[in-house]
Design a protein around this motif. Structure first.
Motif, PDB file in Angstrom:
ATOM      1  N   ARG A  24       0.952  -4.120  -0.526  1.00 52.30           N
ATOM      2  CA  ARG A  24       1.715  -2.865  -0.577  1.00 52.30           C
ATOM      3  C   ARG A  24       1.442  -1.997   0.645  1.00 52.30           C
ATOM      4  NH1 ARG A  24       0.211   1.766  -5.015  1.00 52.30           N
ATOM      5  NH2 ARG A  24       1.433   3.500  -4.157  1.00 52.30           N
ATOM      6  N   TYR A  25       0.154  -1.778   0.932  1.00 49.12           N
ATOM      7  CA  TYR A  25      -0.172  -0.877   2.037  1.00 49.12           C
ATOM      8  C   TYR A  25      -0.040  -1.535   3.403  1.00 49.12           C
ATOM      9  CZ  TYR A  25      -1.276   2.955  -1.001  1.00 49.12           C
ATOM     10  OH  TYR A  25      -1.156   3.976  -1.914  1.00 49.12           O
ATOM     11  N   LEU A  28       3.481  -0.867   4.118  1.00 44.58           N
ATOM     12  CA  LEU A  28       3.713   0.539   4.437  1.00 44.58           C
ATOM     13  C   LEU A  28       3.215   0.884   5.843  1.00 44.58           C
ATOM     14  CD1 LEU A  28       2.779   2.199   1.031  1.00 44.58           C
ATOM     15  CD2 LEU A  28       5.045   2.133   2.079  1.00 44.58           C
ATOM     16  N   ALA A  31       5.734   0.006   8.337  1.00 44.95           N
ATOM     17  CA  ALA A  31       6.888   0.908   8.345  1.00 44.95           C
ATOM     18  C   ALA A  31       6.466   2.233   7.711  1.00 44.95           C
ATOM     19  CB  ALA A  31       8.054   0.282   7.585  1.00 44.95           C
ATOM     20  N   GLU A  33       7.318   5.178   7.878  1.00 48.10           N
ATOM     21  CA  GLU A  33       8.366   6.113   7.451  1.00 48.10           C
ATOM     22  C   GLU A  33       8.799   5.877   6.004  1.00 48.10           C
ATOM     23  OE1 GLU A  33      10.388   2.517   9.199  1.00 48.10           O
ATOM     24  OE2 GLU A  33       8.676   3.798   9.719  1.00 48.10           O
ATOM     25  N   THR A  34       8.453   4.729   5.448  1.00 45.03           N
ATOM     26  CA  THR A  34       8.836   4.433   4.066  1.00 45.03           C
ATOM     27  C   THR A  34       7.787   4.910   3.063  1.00 45.03           C
ATOM     28  OG1 THR A  34       7.793   2.232   4.078  1.00 45.03           O
ATOM     29  CG2 THR A  34      10.081   2.378   4.848  1.00 45.03           C
ATOM     30  N   MET A  35       6.652   5.426   3.544  1.00 46.23           N
ATOM     31  CA  MET A  35       5.581   5.866   2.651  1.00 46.23           C
ATOM     32  C   MET A  35       5.978   7.140   1.910  1.00 46.23           C
ATOM     33  SD  MET A  35       1.549   6.647   3.433  1.00 46.23           S
ATOM     34  CE  MET A  35       1.222   4.912   3.714  1.00 46.23           C
ATOM     35  N   THR A  36       5.823   7.132   0.601  1.00 40.33           N
ATOM     36  CA  THR A  36       6.135   8.296  -0.214  1.00 40.33           C
ATOM     37  C   THR A  36       4.884   9.160  -0.383  1.00 40.33           C
ATOM     38  OG1 THR A  36       5.527   7.227  -2.302  1.00 40.33           O
ATOM     39  CG2 THR A  36       7.794   6.893  -1.505  1.00 40.33           C
ATOM     40  N   ASP A  39       2.422   7.383  -2.504  1.00 40.32           N
ATOM     41  CA  ASP A  39       1.681   6.341  -1.785  1.00 40.32           C
ATOM     42  C   ASP A  39       0.495   6.950  -1.046  1.00 40.32           C
ATOM     43  OD1 ASP A  39       3.414   4.240  -2.504  1.00 40.32           O
ATOM     44  OD2 ASP A  39       4.764   4.705  -0.842  1.00 40.32           O
TER      45      ASP A  39
END
Length: 207
Positions: A24-25, A28, A31, A33-36, A39
């Motif tokens: 998962r990480y 992330l 990319a 910019e996709t981290m919420t 996260d």
């Protein structure tokens, strides 16, 4: 400090959980910019249980967290041998009173259970729940951090399907979360009270 030790009761499920977090990480970080925000919060909590500086940017923090996670990776046992009673459970312990946490952990280990923790904060416990296969969470309701044990219990039940046993001297707070509890043990309690509650949970065929 993260006090949950990896024991010979660790199974392939634990490694699968760890692999999922690593994947998962890693994705992330490739990319960012996709981290919420969730996260980032989970990563900071994960860093916290290993006493790492969680105040840094996720891209700086993850390499250190990943190194620690890999170093403490669960050992997979093809055919686990349980030398204790067949009702032995893996328990997540969350208690912010250090002395009580130590005594409770000693009691549970002596009774033949495996303990993940003890943790003093809900945030650390939440992350640990994703790294281990846990049967029951033993939670103090009135934790000193931002998240109380009741809120933690609801999250653990909804995210990971964990069974929850509350340990609390606050009867009102305990009653307000009775709908998610398998059992409650009111403080001050005896060791026998905790073990009896766990036996009731273990006797449930779904454990």
């Amino acid at each position: 400090m993260f006090d949950g030790s990896i024991t010979d009761h660790t199974t392939a499920n634990d490694k699968a959980n760890l692999d999922a977090i690593l994947s998962r990480y890693d994705a992330l970080m490739a990319a960012p910019e996709t981290m919420t925000p969730e996260d980032a919060t989970d990563l900071a909590a994960l860093a916290g249980i290993f006493d790492l500086d969680a105040g840094r940017a996720p891209t700086e923090l993850w390499p250190e967290v990943r190194t620690v996670l890999t170093a403490q990776a669960p050992r997979v046992v093809e055919n686990p041998v349980f030398t204790q009673d067949a009702t032995a459970l893996t328990l997540l312990v969350v208690e912010d009173d250090p002395e009580m946490a130590q005594d409770l952990t000693a009691l549970l280990v002596e009774a033949g259970h495996d303990v993940v923790g003890p943790f003093h904060s809900a945030e650390a416990a939440e992350v640990a729940a994703g790294l281990h296969t846990i049967d029951v969470a033993l939670l103090d309701i009135n934790l000193s951090g931002a998240t109380d044990g009741g809120t933690l219990g609801r999250s653990l039940k909804s995210r990971w399907g964990l069974k929850v046993v509350f340990l609390s001297g606050d009867v009102t707070a305990a009653a307000s979360h009775a709908d998610i509890a398998e059992a409650m043990v009111i403080k001050p309690y005896r060791g026998a009270d905790v073990l009896a509650a766990l036996k009731r949970v273990a006797d449930d065929a779904s454990v």
